[in-house]
Design a protein around this motif. Structure first.
Motif, PDB file in Angstrom:
ATOM      1  N   ARG A  31    -100.980 128.033   9.423  1.00 16.10           N
ATOM      2  CA  ARG A  31     -99.966 127.283   8.680  1.00 16.10           C
ATOM      3  C   ARG A  31     -98.615 127.987   8.719  1.00 16.10           C
ATOM      4  NH1 ARG A  31    -104.221 126.654   4.887  1.00 16.10           N
ATOM      5  NH2 ARG A  31    -103.230 128.129   3.460  1.00 16.10           N
ATOM      6  N   VAL A  32     -98.635 129.327   8.608  1.00 17.09           N
ATOM      7  CA  VAL A  32     -97.374 130.072   8.682  1.00 17.09           C
ATOM      8  C   VAL A  32     -96.735 129.896  10.050  1.00 17.09           C
ATOM      9  CG1 VAL A  32     -96.367 132.379   8.678  1.00 17.09           C
ATOM     10  CG2 VAL A  32     -98.025 131.757   6.931  1.00 17.09           C
ATOM     11  N   ALA A  33     -97.548 130.042  11.118  1.00 18.34           N
ATOM     12  CA  ALA A  33     -97.021 129.891  12.475  1.00 18.34           C
ATOM     13  C   ALA A  33     -96.492 128.486  12.708  1.00 18.34           C
ATOM     14  CB  ALA A  33     -98.107 130.244  13.490  1.00 18.34           C
ATOM     15  N   LEU A  34     -97.273 127.469  12.311  1.00 18.54           N
ATOM     16  CA  LEU A  34     -96.834 126.086  12.502  1.00 18.54           C
ATOM     17  C   LEU A  34     -95.565 125.788  11.703  1.00 18.54           C
ATOM     18  CD1 LEU A  34    -100.243 124.167  12.460  1.00 18.54           C
ATOM     19  CD2 LEU A  34     -98.804 124.702  14.436  1.00 18.54           C
ATOM     20  N   SER A  35     -95.460 126.350  10.520  1.00 19.28           N
ATOM     21  CA  SER A  35     -94.263 126.127   9.709  1.00 19.28           C
ATOM     22  C   SER A  35     -93.033 126.713  10.384  1.00 19.28           C
ATOM     23  CB  SER A  35     -94.437 126.747   8.313  1.00 19.28           C
ATOM     24  OG  SER A  35     -95.521 126.149   7.636  1.00 19.28           O
ATOM     25  N   GLY A  48     -86.976 127.046  25.443  1.00 15.81           N
ATOM     26  CA  GLY A  48     -87.138 128.500  25.482  1.00 15.81           C
ATOM     27  C   GLY A  48     -87.155 129.120  24.100  1.00 15.81           C
ATOM     28  N   VAL A  49     -86.253 128.626  23.236  1.00 11.08           N
ATOM     29  CA  VAL A  49     -86.207 129.154  21.865  1.00 11.08           C
ATOM     30  C   VAL A  49     -87.493 128.839  21.123  1.00 11.08           C
ATOM     31  CG1 VAL A  49     -85.040 128.917  19.628  1.00 11.08           C
ATOM     32  CG2 VAL A  49     -83.692 129.078  21.723  1.00 11.08           C
ATOM     33  N   ILE A  50     -88.008 127.618  21.307  1.00 11.77           N
ATOM     34  CA  ILE A  50     -89.262 127.243  20.622  1.00 11.77           C
ATOM     35  C   ILE A  50     -90.419 128.083  21.130  1.00 11.77           C
ATOM     36  CG2 ILE A  50     -90.928 125.372  20.335  1.00 11.77           C
ATOM     37  CD1 ILE A  50     -88.554 123.427  20.372  1.00 11.77           C
ATOM     38  N   ALA A  51     -90.453 128.328  22.446  1.00 12.46           N
ATOM     39  CA  ALA A  51     -91.524 129.174  22.991  1.00 12.46           C
ATOM     40  C   ALA A  51     -91.436 130.585  22.433  1.00 12.46           C
ATOM     41  CB  ALA A  51     -91.431 129.193  24.523  1.00 12.46           C
ATOM     42  N   ALA A  52     -90.198 131.131  22.374  1.00 10.49           N
ATOM     43  CA  ALA A  52     -90.031 132.475  21.797  1.00 10.49           C
ATOM     44  C   ALA A  52     -90.386 132.482  20.321  1.00 10.49           C
ATOM     45  CB  ALA A  52     -88.587 132.948  22.000  1.00 10.49           C
ATOM     46  N   SER A  53     -89.999 131.416  19.613  1.00 14.36           N
ATOM     47  CA  SER A  53     -90.326 131.358  18.186  1.00 14.36           C
ATOM     48  C   SER A  53     -91.825 131.223  17.967  1.00 14.36           C
ATOM     49  CB  SER A  53     -89.597 130.179  17.526  1.00 14.36           C
ATOM     50  OG  SER A  53     -90.114 128.942  17.986  1.00 14.36           O
ATOM     51  N   ALA A  54     -92.510 130.546  18.895  1.00 10.53           N
ATOM     52  CA  ALA A  54     -93.973 130.440  18.758  1.00 10.53           C
ATOM     53  C   ALA A  54     -94.618 131.813  18.870  1.00 10.53           C
ATOM     54  CB  ALA A  54     -94.515 129.495  19.831  1.00 10.53           C
ATOM     55  N   LEU A  55     -94.133 132.614  19.837  1.00  7.54           N
ATOM     56  CA  LEU A  55     -94.668 133.975  19.973  1.00  7.54           C
ATOM     57  C   LEU A  55     -94.339 134.800  18.745  1.00  7.54           C
ATOM     58  CD1 LEU A  55     -96.024 136.156  21.682  1.00  7.54           C
ATOM     59  CD2 LEU A  55     -93.804 136.603  22.758  1.00  7.54           C
ATOM     60  N   LEU A  56     -93.084 134.684  18.280  1.00  3.12           N
ATOM     61  CA  LEU A  56     -92.692 135.424  17.075  1.00  3.12           C
ATOM     62  C   LEU A  56     -93.483 134.951  15.861  1.00  3.12           C
ATOM     63  CD1 LEU A  56     -90.805 137.461  15.726  1.00  3.12           C
ATOM     64  CD2 LEU A  56     -89.137 135.625  15.432  1.00  3.12           C
ATOM     65  N   ALA A  57     -93.724 133.642  15.781  1.00  2.00           N
ATOM     66  CA  ALA A  57     -94.484 133.099  14.646  1.00  2.00           C
ATOM     67  C   ALA A  57     -95.902 133.657  14.628  1.00  2.00           C
ATOM     68  CB  ALA A  57     -94.508 131.578  14.719  1.00  2.00           C
ATOM     69  N   LEU A  58     -96.513 133.790  15.818  1.00  2.00           N
ATOM     70  CA  LEU A  58     -97.859 134.363  15.880  1.00  2.00           C
ATOM     71  C   LEU A  58     -97.860 135.807  15.389  1.00  2.00           C
ATOM     72  CD1 LEU A  58     -99.086 132.919  19.305  1.00  2.00           C
ATOM     73  CD2 LEU A  58     -99.736 132.179  17.008  1.00  2.00           C
ATOM     74  N   LEU A  59     -96.818 136.567  15.799  1.00  2.00           N
ATOM     75  CA  LEU A  59     -96.745 137.959  15.360  1.00  2.00           C
ATOM     76  C   LEU A  59     -96.511 138.045  13.855  1.00  2.00           C
ATOM     77  CD1 LEU A  59     -94.554 139.449  18.254  1.00  2.00           C
ATOM     78  CD2 LEU A  59     -97.030 139.626  17.954  1.00  2.00           C
ATOM     79  N   VAL A  60     -95.607 137.197  13.352  1.00  2.00           N
ATOM     80  CA  VAL A  60     -95.316 137.226  11.914  1.00  2.00           C
ATOM     81  C   VAL A  60     -96.525 136.780  11.106  1.00  2.00           C
ATOM     82  CG1 VAL A  60     -93.910 136.180  10.103  1.00  2.00           C
ATOM     83  CG2 VAL A  60     -92.836 136.910  12.225  1.00  2.00           C
ATOM     84  N   SER A  61     -97.174 135.707  11.560  1.00  2.00           N
ATOM     85  CA  SER A  61     -98.344 135.219  10.817  1.00  2.00           C
ATOM     86  C   SER A  61     -99.456 136.258  10.821  1.00  2.00           C
ATOM     87  CB  SER A  61     -98.836 133.907  11.420  1.00  2.00           C
ATOM     88  OG  SER A  61     -99.292 134.106  12.755  1.00  2.00           O
ATOM     89  N   ALA A  62     -99.573 136.980  11.948  1.00  4.38           N
ATOM     90  CA  ALA A  62    -100.596 138.039  11.993  1.00  4.38           C
ATOM     91  C   ALA A  62    -100.276 139.138  10.994  1.00  4.38           C
ATOM     92  CB  ALA A  62    -100.688 138.611  13.409  1.00  4.38           C
ATOM     93  N   SER A  63     -98.978 139.508  10.898  1.00  2.83           N
ATOM     94  CA  SER A  63     -98.600 140.554   9.942  1.00  2.83           C
ATOM     95  C   SER A  63     -98.754 140.074   8.505  1.00  2.83           C
ATOM     96  CB  SER A  63     -97.151 140.990  10.191  1.00  2.83           C
ATOM     97  OG  SER A  63     -96.252 139.926   9.923  1.00  2.83           O
ATOM     98  N   VAL A  64     -98.577 138.757   8.276  1.00  2.07           N
ATOM     99  CA  VAL A  64     -98.734 138.227   6.917  1.00  2.07           C
ATOM    100  C   VAL A  64    -100.206 138.093   6.543  1.00  2.07           C
ATOM    101  CG1 VAL A  64     -98.357 136.179   5.488  1.00  2.07           C
ATOM    102  CG2 VAL A  64     -96.516 137.039   6.935  1.00  2.07           C
TER     103      VAL A  64
END
Length: 497
Positions: free
Chosen positions: A18-22, A214-230
Motif C-alpha cells: 500500500r505504501v509503494a502503490l500510494s 522514467g520518473v514513475i519507474a524511478a519512483s517505483a524503485l524508490l517506493a519499494l525501498l521506502v516501503s521496505a524501510s517502513v
C-alpha cells in the motif's frame, strides 16, 4: 454429513504494498498533472501566436486600405484601391485573405462580393467551403463596436478547423452632409491543420510522457525501498508481539531515531515491559496466595490437632482434667488466628474502615503497654486525630512482638512534629535475624521460621497494613531491634507538655 465450505478470504495488499502503490500513484498523478498543465499552456501559447499572426496580417490589410483611401478618398471598389496603389501582401503562412467594401451595412453584405486571395490546398472559396464560419451575423456582432468614421476594429474567433481574424474600417455614412464612402471588411483565415507541423504540443507531450515514464519507474524503485524501510520495523514489532505471546518476555525492538517508527517501537517495548511486569506481579500474587493458603492450613492444623487430642482425652477419666485445661488455650489461639485471618481478608478486599477520633495519644500508649512492663518516654499529653482501634492494634502487636521475641527493657518513645508523630518500640534483645529483615512484615514470617509456639506470624503484617490505612508507615530500623512508626497528626495543638 456435509462439511461447511471454507470461506476464501479476498486478497488484500499488505502495508508495504500500500505504501509503494500510494507513492507510485502520487508520482503518476503529479506527472499527469504536469503533462496536462504544460501541454495546455503550450497549446494556449501556440493559439495566441496564431491569433497574433492573423491579427498582424489583417491589421496590415486595414492599414493598406487606409493608406489607399488617404490617396483616393473616393475609392469604392478594389479596383479603385489598386489604382490608388493598394496591394495585398500575402504570405502562405498568413492563410487565406478576403477583402470587400461594405456600402450599406454588414447585415446587407453580399458574401459573394468578398474577393479572396491565397487558396491554400483548396480550389473553392472560403465562403463556399465553410459558410457557417463566414456569415454576416458574425461580422455584425463585432462591427457595431467599430465607432466613428475612419476608426477601425479587429477581432478573432475560431470556427472548426479555421482561425478567423477580422478587420473592419468604418466609412462615412454621409450623416453630417459629407459624401458617403463605404466601410471595408478584411478577413484572414488560417487553416489550422496546415500549421500543425508548427504546433509544439505533440512533441512536448511525447517528451513529457517519456520523462514521466522514467520518473514513475524511478519512483517505483524508490517506493519499494521506502516501503521496505517502513515495513521492516512493523514486521519487527509483530515478531516481538508474537514472541511475547509465545512466552518470551525478554525480546525487545531496537529503537533508532525519534520518528513515528521509533515512537511505535518504544510503545511496543513499553507494552512488553508492562506485560512482563503484570505477568511477574500475577506470578508473585499466585505464589503469595499459594503460600498463604498453605500457611493458613498449617496454622489451623496445629490447634485443630490439639483439640482433637484433647477431645479424645476427655473420654478417659484419668486424663479428663488435664485435657480440659488444654482445650481453652487452643480455642483462644484458634479464635485469635481466625480473627487475624478475617482482618487480613478485609484488608485485601479493600473493606477495612478507618474511623477517626480526636484522642490523647499518651493515654492510648499507657493503656497498651501497662501489662507488658514497658517504659514510656515522651510528652505527658498529645492530642491527635486518628483511628484509636487500629493505632492501638499496631502498638499492641509491636509490644507483643518485643515481649515474645525480644528481651527487656522494652521502651516506647514518642516524638511529636508539626504534621506527624513518631513512635519507636525498642527492646534489649538481639533483634530480627539479618536474613529475615527484608521480609519481616510478610505474612506468616516468624523469627525462628518454625511452625511451633503461639505466634501465627501475622501480627507484624497486620500492623504494617494498619499503619498504611492510618496514612503512615511502619519500618524496622537498621539496628534490627527498633520498630519505627509514623502517623499523621492532623490536629493542630500547641507545644506538647
Amino acid at each position: 454429513m456435509s462439511t461447511p465450505a471454507k470461506k476464501h478470504r479476498s486478497w488484500s495488499p499488505g502495508l508495504g504494498t500500500r505504501v509503494a502503490l500510494s507513492m507510485i500513484a502520487a508520482v503518476t498523478a503529479a506527472c499527469a498533472a504536469l503533462t496536462l498543465i504544460t501541454t495546455g499552456w503550450a497549446a494556449a501559447q501556440f493559439r495566441r501566436s496564431l491569433e497574433a499572426a492573423a491579427g498582424d496580417a489583417v491589421g496590415a490589410d486595414i492599414a493598406g486600405i487606409r493608406g489607399a483611401l488617404e490617396r483616393d478618398p473616393g475609392a469604392e471598389s478594389l479596383e479603385d484601391l489598386t489604382a490608388a496603389g493598394w496591394s495585398l501582401d500575402l504570405d502562405s503562412r498568413d492563410g487565406e485573405a478576403l477583402v470587400a467594401p461594405v456600402e450599406k451595412g454588414v447585415s446587407d453584405l453580399d458574401l459573394s462580393s468578398l474577393t479572396q486571395w491565397g487558396f491554400i490546398n483548396f480550389t473553392d472559396s472560403l465562403v463556399d467551403r465553410v459558410p457557417e464560419c463566414v456569415r454576416p451575423e458574425n461580422v455584425e456582432n463585432w462591427s457595431g463596436w467599430a465607432g466613428a468614421t475612419g476608426a477601425s476594429f479587429q477581432w478573432s474567433e475560431a470556427c472548426g478547423d479555421y482561425l478567423l481574424a477580422y478587420g473592419y474600417l468604418v466609412g462615412d455614412d454621409g450623416s453630417h452632409g459629407t459624401e458617403a464612402t463605404p466601410s471595408w471588411l478584411a478577413i484572414r483565415a488560417i487553416y489550422l491543420p496546415h500549421r500543425a507541423e508548427e504546433n509544439p504540443v505533440p512533441a512536448l507531450r511525447a517528451t513529457l510522457l517519456t520523462v514521466s515514464a522514467g520518473v514513475i519507474a524511478a519512483s517505483a524503485l524508490l517506493a519499494l525501498l521506502v516501503s521496505a524501510s517502513v515495513i521492516r520495523p512493523v514486521k519487527r514489532a509483530g515478531k516481538v508481539a508474537t514472541e511475547v505471546a509465545e512466552g518470551d518476555l525478554s525480546t525487545r525492538i531496537p529503537v533508532k531515531g525519534n520518528d513515528a517508527v521509533a515512537t511505535m517501537s518504544t510503545a511496543v517495548n513499553t507494552m512488553a515491559d508492562t506485560l512482563t511486569s503484570q505477568i511477574s506481579e500475577l506470578e508473585n500474587a499466585n505464589e503469595t496466595q499459594r503460600r498463604f493458603v498453605s500457611d493458613v492450613a498449617h496454622e489451623l492444623r496445629t490447634p485443630t490437632a490439639s483439640l482433637l487430642a484433647s477431645a479424645e482425652a476427655l473420654r478417659h477419666p484419668s486424663t479428663r482434667d488435664e485435657a480440659a485445661e488444654l482445650i481453652a488455650p487452643q480455642l483462644e489461639r484458634l479464635a485469635a488466628l481466625t480473627e487475624d485471618l478475617l482482618e487480613i481478608s478485609r484488608m485485601d478486599a479493600g473493606q477495612a474502615v478507618v474511623v477517626r477520633h480526636e484522642i490523647d495519644l499518651v493515654d492510648l500508649i499507657a493503656e497498651t503497654i501497662a501489662a507488658a512492663g514497658a517504659t514510656y518516654t515522651g510528652p505527658r499529653e498529645l492530642r491527635i486525630s486518628t483511628d484509636p482501634v487500629r493505632l492501638q492494634a499496631v502498638l499492641r502487636n509491636l509490644v507483643a512482638n518485643a515481649v515474645q521475641h525480644g528481651e527487656p527493657p522494652i521502651t516506647v518513645t514518642l516524638t511529636p512534629y508539626d504534621a506527624e508523630v513518631m513512635l519507636d518500640v525498642h527492646d534489649g534483645g538481639p533483634g530480627v535475624p539479618l536474613e529475615l529483615r527484608a521480609r519481616v512484615f510478610d505474612r506468616f514470617v516468624r523469627g525462628d521460621e518454625s511452625r511451633h509456639g503461639n505466634s501465627s506470624g501475622l501480627g507484624l503484617a497486620i500492623a504494617a497494613e494498619n499503619a498504611q490505612l492510618l496514612g503512615g508507615a511502619l519500618a524496622l530500623l537498621d539496628d534490627g531491634v527498633t520498630f519505627h512508626l509514623t502517623v499523621p497528626r492532623d490536629v493542630a495543638t500547641g507545644d506538647p507538655t
